[in-house]
Write a protein that holds these residues in place. Sequence first.
Motif, PDB file in Angstrom:
ATOM      1  N   TYR A  40       0.835  -1.211   0.000  1.00 18.58           N
ATOM      2  CA  TYR A  40       0.000   0.000   0.000  1.00 18.58           C
ATOM      3  C   TYR A  40       0.864   1.254   0.000  1.00 18.58           C
ATOM      4  CZ  TYR A  40      -3.396   3.514   1.356  1.00 18.58           C
ATOM      5  OH  TYR A  40      -4.161   4.643   1.390  1.00 18.58           O
ATOM      6  N   ARG A  41       1.943   1.227   0.765  1.00 16.21           N
ATOM      7  CA  ARG A  41       2.840   2.392   0.824  1.00 16.21           C
ATOM      8  C   ARG A  41       3.470   2.691  -0.535  1.00 16.21           C
ATOM      9  NH1 ARG A  41       5.584   2.450   6.748  1.00 16.21           N
ATOM     10  NH2 ARG A  41       3.664   1.918   7.813  1.00 16.21           N
ATOM     11  N   LYS A  42       3.783   1.660  -1.290  1.00 16.37           N
ATOM     12  CA  LYS A  42       4.365   1.854  -2.622  1.00 16.37           C
ATOM     13  C   LYS A  42       3.355   2.459  -3.597  1.00 16.37           C
ATOM     14  CE  LYS A  42       7.598  -1.988  -2.318  1.00 16.37           C
ATOM     15  NZ  LYS A  42       7.915  -3.317  -2.834  1.00 16.37           N
ATOM     16  N   ARG A  43       2.081   2.161  -3.402  1.00 19.67           N
ATOM     17  CA  ARG A  43       1.034   2.602  -4.325  1.00 19.67           C
ATOM     18  C   ARG A  43       0.536   4.019  -4.046  1.00 19.67           C
ATOM     19  NH1 ARG A  43      -2.876  -2.753  -4.608  1.00 19.67           N
ATOM     20  NH2 ARG A  43      -1.268  -4.153  -5.386  1.00 19.67           N
ATOM     21  N   THR A  44       0.860   4.558  -2.880  1.00 17.49           N
ATOM     22  CA  THR A  44       0.332   5.865  -2.491  1.00 17.49           C
ATOM     23  C   THR A  44       1.463   6.842  -2.193  1.00 17.49           C
ATOM     24  OG1 THR A  44       0.208   5.200  -0.184  1.00 17.49           O
ATOM     25  CG2 THR A  44      -1.761   4.867  -1.510  1.00 17.49           C
ATOM     26  N   THR A  45       1.098   8.118  -2.060  1.00 19.07           N
ATOM     27  CA  THR A  45       2.080   9.148  -1.727  1.00 19.07           C
ATOM     28  C   THR A  45       2.181   9.293  -0.211  1.00 19.07           C
ATOM     29  OG1 THR A  45       0.468  10.940  -1.702  1.00 19.07           O
ATOM     30  CG2 THR A  45       1.480  10.426  -3.821  1.00 19.07           C
TER      31      THR A  45
END
Length: 55
Positions: A40-45
């Motif tokens: 999730y962290r990789k997909r969001t800012t």
Amino acid sequence: MTEYAINKGDDLLKIGTLDELAEFRKVKRETIFFYATPTYRKRTTEKGIRVIKLD
């Protein structure tokens, strides 16, 4: 009982269990757990929702 902190950007929104945070955000418990994953962290800012497990 494990507690988590939910943040949006630099702002702390709430501290609680997965169930409490799910009720707060009006989403499923699994969604809150997903917010804490590296995927999730990789997909969001950095300004998005973040869930951090507290020790």
